[in-house]
Design a protein around this motif. Structure first.
Motif, PDB file in Angstrom:
ATOM      1  N   HIS A  28       0.836  -1.211   0.000  1.00 44.83           N
ATOM      2  CA  HIS A  28       0.000   0.000   0.000  1.00 44.83           C
ATOM      3  C   HIS A  28       0.869   1.258   0.000  1.00 44.83           C
ATOM      4  CE1 HIS A  28      -3.809  -2.152   1.706  1.00 44.83           C
ATOM      5  NE2 HIS A  28      -3.220  -2.828   0.749  1.00 44.83           N
ATOM      6  N   ILE A  29       1.891   1.245   0.828  1.00 45.76           N
ATOM      7  CA  ILE A  29       2.775   2.414   0.908  1.00 45.76           C
ATOM      8  C   ILE A  29       3.514   2.602  -0.416  1.00 45.76           C
ATOM      9  CG2 ILE A  29       4.819   3.341   2.059  1.00 45.76           C
ATOM     10  CD1 ILE A  29       3.791   1.910   4.614  1.00 45.76           C
ATOM     11  N   ALA A  30       3.990   1.512  -1.003  1.00 53.36           N
ATOM     12  CA  ALA A  30       4.706   1.594  -2.279  1.00 53.36           C
ATOM     13  C   ALA A  30       3.792   2.147  -3.373  1.00 53.36           C
ATOM     14  CB  ALA A  30       5.238   0.221  -2.679  1.00 53.36           C
ATOM     15  N   ALA A  31       2.537   1.709  -3.387  1.00 51.65           N
ATOM     16  CA  ALA A  31       1.597   2.197  -4.392  1.00 51.65           C
ATOM     17  C   ALA A  31       1.366   3.703  -4.238  1.00 51.65           C
ATOM     18  CB  ALA A  31       0.286   1.437  -4.291  1.00 51.65           C
ATOM     19  N   GLU A  32       1.257   4.177  -3.010  1.00 47.34           N
ATOM     20  CA  GLU A  32       1.057   5.603  -2.761  1.00 47.34           C
ATOM     21  C   GLU A  32       2.241   6.435  -3.256  1.00 47.34           C
ATOM     22  OE1 GLU A  32       0.302   6.520   1.294  1.00 47.34           O
ATOM     23  OE2 GLU A  32      -1.588   5.420   1.341  1.00 47.34           O
ATOM     24  N   LEU A  33       3.450   5.881  -3.092  1.00 50.05           N
ATOM     25  CA  LEU A  33       4.653   6.626  -3.473  1.00 50.05           C
ATOM     26  C   LEU A  33       5.044   6.411  -4.932  1.00 50.05           C
ATOM     27  CD1 LEU A  33       6.824   5.986  -0.288  1.00 50.05           C
ATOM     28  CD2 LEU A  33       5.543   8.043  -0.874  1.00 50.05           C
ATOM     29  N   GLY A  34       4.362   5.498  -5.615  1.00 46.84           N
ATOM     30  CA  GLY A  34       4.673   5.233  -7.011  1.00 46.84           C
ATOM     31  C   GLY A  34       5.899   4.350  -7.194  1.00 46.84           C
TER      32      GLY A  34
END
Length: 100
Positions: A28-34
């Protein structure tokens, strides 16, 4: 020569900080940061090992030391083979009746 980083270190550090401070999954965090989730997961894992949070993983220094020792071991094996071949050659020169 190390290859250029595709993602800035600051972005990876920010993602790692969010992983450590929140209970949210890395994906989830990786998706938010691209970022690709695997990139962030590997970075977090390396940080955990280097900071001593994961004693079951090798730190960067330990991995580097193992790499150097393996290289040295390979060089010593090559030198040993050369010396072994040379000793057989010279033993044959000194004693021509010696079976090969």
């Amino acid at each position: 020569m190390p290859r250029a980083r595709k993602y800035p270190v600051e972005l990876l550090e920010r993602g790692a900080r969010l992983v450590f401070e929140s209970d949210r999954p890395i994906t989830h965090i990786a998706a938010e940061l691209g970022l690709p989730s695997e990139t962030l997961r590997k970075y977090v894992r390396r940080l955990e090992a280097d900071e001593g949070r994961r004693p079951d993983l090798l730190s960067s220094q330990e991995r580097e030391e193992i790499r150097k020792l393996r290289k040295e071991n390979a060089e010593l094996r090559r030198a040993n083979e050369i010396l072994r071949a040379a000793s057989l050659f010279f033993a044959g020169e000194l004693d021509p009746n010696r079976p090969k």
